[in-house]
Design a protein around this motif. Structure first.
Motif, PDB file in Angstrom:
ATOM      1  N   TYR A  30     -21.721  35.778  63.427  1.00 47.04           N
ATOM      2  CA  TYR A  30     -20.523  35.483  64.069  1.00 47.04           C
ATOM      3  C   TYR A  30     -19.580  34.944  63.165  1.00 47.04           C
ATOM      4  O   TYR A  30     -19.559  34.069  62.554  1.00 47.04           O
ATOM      5  N   MET A  48     -19.353  32.661  71.641  1.00 48.08           N
ATOM      6  CA  MET A  48     -19.493  33.961  71.191  1.00 48.08           C
ATOM      7  C   MET A  48     -20.812  34.393  71.071  1.00 48.08           C
ATOM      8  O   MET A  48     -21.569  35.370  71.814  1.00 48.08           O
ATOM      9  N   THR A  80     -15.257  38.478  74.903  1.00 40.54           N
ATOM     10  CA  THR A  80     -14.533  37.780  73.874  1.00 40.54           C
ATOM     11  C   THR A  80     -12.822  37.589  74.129  1.00 40.54           C
ATOM     12  O   THR A  80     -12.671  36.523  73.875  1.00 40.54           O
TER      13      THR A  80
END
Length: 251
Positions: A30, A48, A80
């Motif tokens: 990520y 996330m 998100t």
């Protein structure tokens, strides 16, 4: 460099500064990129990762069909957006103070100088860095030169890939070795397209002091672009080697 990639600071041609922060969970990487303090970036990455893990629980992510990938992508995109909205609401939850380093010194393990991606000085200091070499070399001087060449080539590749992918030169790249222990690859630009590379460990806040000490030594030989003559750089390498022999750690 050994360890886990943690953070990077990029500087554009307009001298704008952008942070890039990584987080790895269950083999998924990520990334957040922009302007944010460490703690806020860490919060974003964790949110996330947690949300993506919920979306793929019980699924074999290496063998998803196109429809499944599309559905997960759309759901993750929606989550998100929500995470970013919550982030904007939480500006007062996190202070802008960066996460402090527990070390009070910076130890220099390697120093390199290049001109337009051509390494002109490589200086490995101490035995803290593991450098894998092809085959065994009995001569210690040759082994040291080979290690220095390998490090220089790897750092040049990192710099070139970063510039190619982001159109910005990194100021520093941070690798996490273990809890609150970091190794740094730092870059400093000089005139005539020279770049100074330092591999170090400890407290990154001490870096400007180290660069200030090294800068006048380097500026003596970079008044002109590199033409292939290594004589002045070899002399500078000996000077720097003596400099670091007396002092590798900086408070």
């Amino acid at each position: 460099m050994e360890g886990e990639l943690d953070k990077m600071l990029l500087i554009t041609e307009n001298d704008d500064k952008e942070d890039c922060q990584w987080f790895v969970k269950d083999k998924i990487i990520y990334i957040v990129y922009g302007s944010f303090p460490d703690k806020k970036g860490k919060w974003l990455l964790e949110q996330m990762a947690n949300n993506f893990s919920e979306l793929v629980v019980g699924k074999d992510i290496d063998n998803l069909d196109k429809l499944e990938k599309y559905e997960i992508e759309m759901k993750f995109y929606g989550r998100t957006k929500f995470i970013l909205q919550e982030y904007l609401k939480m500006q007062e939850v996190f202070s802008d103070q960066e996460i402090p380093y527990v070390e009070d010194k910076l130890r220099i393990d390697y120093m390199g100088l290049s001109s337009k991606s051509i390494g002109v000085i490589s200086l490995l200091l101490g035995d803290e860095l593991y450098v894998e070499l092809p085959g065994e070399i009995e001569n210690k001087d040759e082994e040291l030169e080979m290690k220095e060449s390998v490090l220089t080539a790897k750092i040049e590749a990192i710099a070139a890939n970063t510039v190619g992918n982001t159109e910005a030169m990194p100021k520093w790249i941070i690798v996490k070795l273990k809890y609150q222990q970091y190794r740094f690859l730092t870059f400093m630009k000089f005139k005539n397209d020279y770049f100074l590379y330092l591999l170090s460990e400890g407290n990154l806040g001490k870096l400007p002091y180290v660069e200030t000490l090294i800068q006048p030594l380097i500026e003596q030989v970079i008044d002109k672009p590199f033409t292939g003559n290594l004589r002045p750089y070899n002399k500078l390498k000996r000077t720097l080697k003596d400099f670091f022999k007396e002092r590798r750690s900086f408070s």
